[in-house]
Design a protein around this motif. Sequence first.
Motif, PDB file in Angstrom:
ATOM      1  N   ALA A 176      20.500   2.889 -29.628  1.00  0.00           N
ATOM      2  CA  ALA A 176      21.058   1.801 -28.807  1.00  0.00           C
ATOM      3  C   ALA A 176      20.121   0.586 -28.786  1.00  0.00           C
ATOM      4  O   ALA A 176      20.579  -0.557 -28.861  1.00  0.00           O
ATOM      5  N   MET A 177      18.823   0.829 -28.704  1.00  0.00           N
ATOM      6  CA  MET A 177      17.865  -0.286 -28.673  1.00  0.00           C
ATOM      7  C   MET A 177      17.821  -1.022 -30.012  1.00  0.00           C
ATOM      8  O   MET A 177      17.746  -2.250 -30.050  1.00  0.00           O
ATOM      9  N   LEU A 178      17.871  -0.274 -31.116  1.00  0.00           N
ATOM     10  CA  LEU A 178      17.892  -0.925 -32.434  1.00  0.00           C
ATOM     11  C   LEU A 178      19.158  -1.755 -32.625  1.00  0.00           C
ATOM     12  O   LEU A 178      19.110  -2.855 -33.180  1.00  0.00           O
ATOM     13  N   LEU A 179      20.282  -1.236 -32.161  1.00  0.00           N
ATOM     14  CA  LEU A 179      21.543  -1.978 -32.243  1.00  0.00           C
ATOM     15  C   LEU A 179      21.442  -3.277 -31.451  1.00  0.00           C
ATOM     16  O   LEU A 179      21.811  -4.349 -31.946  1.00  0.00           O
ATOM     17  N   ALA A 180      20.925  -3.203 -30.240  1.00  0.00           N
ATOM     18  CA  ALA A 180      20.788  -4.402 -29.408  1.00  0.00           C
ATOM     19  C   ALA A 180      19.821  -5.401 -30.037  1.00  0.00           C
ATOM     20  O   ALA A 180      20.072  -6.620 -30.029  1.00  0.00           O
ATOM     21  N   PHE A 181      18.728  -4.918 -30.610  1.00  0.00           N
ATOM     22  CA  PHE A 181      17.744  -5.804 -31.226  1.00  0.00           C
ATOM     23  C   PHE A 181      18.319  -6.484 -32.474  1.00  0.00           C
ATOM     24  O   PHE A 181      18.121  -7.685 -32.674  1.00  0.00           O
ATOM     25  N   ALA A 182      19.047  -5.747 -33.298  1.00  0.00           N
ATOM     26  CA  ALA A 182      19.670  -6.338 -34.491  1.00  0.00           C
ATOM     27  C   ALA A 182      20.687  -7.397 -34.091  1.00  0.00           C
ATOM     28  O   ALA A 182      20.770  -8.464 -34.714  1.00  0.00           O
ATOM     29  N   HIS A 183      21.440  -7.118 -33.035  1.00  0.00           N
ATOM     30  CA  HIS A 183      22.429  -8.091 -32.551  1.00  0.00           C
ATOM     31  C   HIS A 183      21.740  -9.354 -32.034  1.00  0.00           C
ATOM     32  O   HIS A 183      22.190 -10.471 -32.320  1.00  0.00           O
ATOM     33  N   ALA A 184      20.664  -9.175 -31.307  1.00  0.00           N
ATOM     34  CA  ALA A 184      19.927 -10.332 -30.783  1.00  0.00           C
ATOM     35  C   ALA A 184      19.366 -11.193 -31.912  1.00  0.00           C
ATOM     36  O   ALA A 184      19.466 -12.424 -31.863  1.00  0.00           O
ATOM     37  N   ILE A 185      18.826 -10.574 -32.922  1.00  0.00           N
ATOM     38  CA  ILE A 185      18.278 -11.333 -34.057  1.00  0.00           C
ATOM     39  C   ILE A 185      19.385 -12.125 -34.753  1.00  0.00           C
ATOM     40  O   ILE A 185      19.222 -13.314 -35.052  1.00  0.00           O
ATOM     41  N   ALA A 186      20.499 -11.488 -35.028  1.00  0.00           N
ATOM     42  CA  ALA A 186      21.602 -12.172 -35.718  1.00  0.00           C
ATOM     43  C   ALA A 186      22.106 -13.348 -34.898  1.00  0.00           C
ATOM     44  O   ALA A 186      22.366 -14.426 -35.440  1.00  0.00           O
ATOM     45  N   ASN A 187      22.233 -13.179 -33.589  1.00  0.00           N
ATOM     46  CA  ASN A 187      22.769 -14.254 -32.759  1.00  0.00           C
ATOM     47  C   ASN A 187      21.748 -15.346 -32.478  1.00  0.00           C
ATOM     48  O   ASN A 187      22.109 -16.527 -32.447  1.00  0.00           O
ATOM     49  N   LEU A 188      20.501 -14.994 -32.274  1.00  0.00           N
ATOM     50  CA  LEU A 188      19.493 -16.019 -32.003  1.00  0.00           C
ATOM     51  C   LEU A 188      19.179 -16.846 -33.243  1.00  0.00           C
ATOM     52  O   LEU A 188      19.067 -18.066 -33.162  1.00  0.00           O
ATOM     53  N   LEU A 189      19.041 -16.190 -34.379  1.00  0.00           N
ATOM     54  CA  LEU A 189      18.723 -16.931 -35.600  1.00  0.00           C
ATOM     55  C   LEU A 189      19.955 -17.597 -36.204  1.00  0.00           C
ATOM     56  O   LEU A 189      19.839 -18.596 -36.904  1.00  0.00           O
ATOM     57  N   GLY A 190      21.128 -17.044 -35.949  1.00  0.00           N
ATOM     58  CA  GLY A 190      22.356 -17.639 -36.472  1.00  0.00           C
ATOM     59  C   GLY A 190      22.812 -18.846 -35.679  1.00  0.00           C
ATOM     60  O   GLY A 190      23.521 -19.705 -36.190  1.00  0.00           O
ATOM     61  N   GLY A 191      22.425 -18.895 -34.416  1.00  0.00           N
ATOM     62  CA  GLY A 191      22.862 -20.008 -33.573  1.00  0.00           C
ATOM     63  C   GLY A 191      24.237 -19.743 -33.000  1.00  0.00           C
ATOM     64  O   GLY A 191      24.809 -18.667 -33.167  1.00  0.00           O
ATOM     65  N   CYS A 192      24.751 -20.738 -32.333  1.00  0.00           N
ATOM     66  CA  CYS A 192      26.058 -20.600 -31.700  1.00  0.00           C
ATOM     67  C   CYS A 192      27.061 -21.470 -32.449  1.00  0.00           C
ATOM     68  O   CYS A 192      26.941 -22.701 -32.452  1.00  0.00           O
ATOM     69  N   HIS A 193      28.015 -20.847 -33.070  1.00  0.00           N
ATOM     70  CA  HIS A 193      29.056 -21.563 -33.801  1.00  0.00           C
ATOM     71  C   HIS A 193      30.411 -21.125 -33.262  1.00  0.00           C
ATOM     72  O   HIS A 193      31.094 -20.291 -33.844  1.00  0.00           O
ATOM     73  N   CYS A 194      30.748 -21.673 -32.138  1.00  0.00           N
ATOM     74  CA  CYS A 194      31.991 -21.300 -31.468  1.00  0.00           C
ATOM     75  C   CYS A 194      33.066 -22.341 -31.733  1.00  0.00           C
ATOM     76  O   CYS A 194      32.781 -23.499 -32.012  1.00  0.00           O
TER      77      CYS A 194
END
Length: 187
Positions: free
Chosen positions: A66-84
């Motif tokens: 669960a922690m690895l999943l959350a960390f991978a998600h955080a990296i993808a979203n923080l480095l990807g930025g917000c494109h809504c």
Amino acid sequence: MVMKDQNTGRYTLPLVCFSIILMDVIAGILGIQAEVAQNQVQSLRVWIIECRDPSYKAFKLGFASAMLLAFAHAIANLLGGCHCVRSREELEYVSNNKRLAFSSLVFTWITLVTGFTMLIAGVMANSSSRKSCGLSHHRYLSIGGIACIIHAMFAVCYYISATAVDREEKKLNPHEVVHQPPPHQPV
């Protein structure tokens, strides 16, 4: 000096994608191993009611997953930025990369919520220190592990398309003007 910055940018995309894939795949494997560890404990099952001992190994593996999943998600979203995309009308006029980024972002969040919920449910089922009886909790950890692997696919797709959107926007607005407030003049 300029060459160094260009090389750094060239290797950032594959490095981030590899990191996301690695974390999500390891999270998926840990989730599936947690399910195996959970199935190795003693249990008594009558139809849908099950009495079983908790597995500390399944607890640790599920929590790490669960922690690895959350960390991978955080990296993808923080480095990807917000494109809504804020409205349906805006969706009609944005580039294909932005559409892909938006849809990947939505699916990334869906797989995160699904996987994280399943993993935490499996972790909580193994968190007590004594035998528990209740509804059968089979497959929570393995479903969460599979969702981690699916999350890798959507998270990498999101990061790549978000990076492409950033590059498109830089090409369209190469010299973006930063507006500063006018200087304060005493009256």
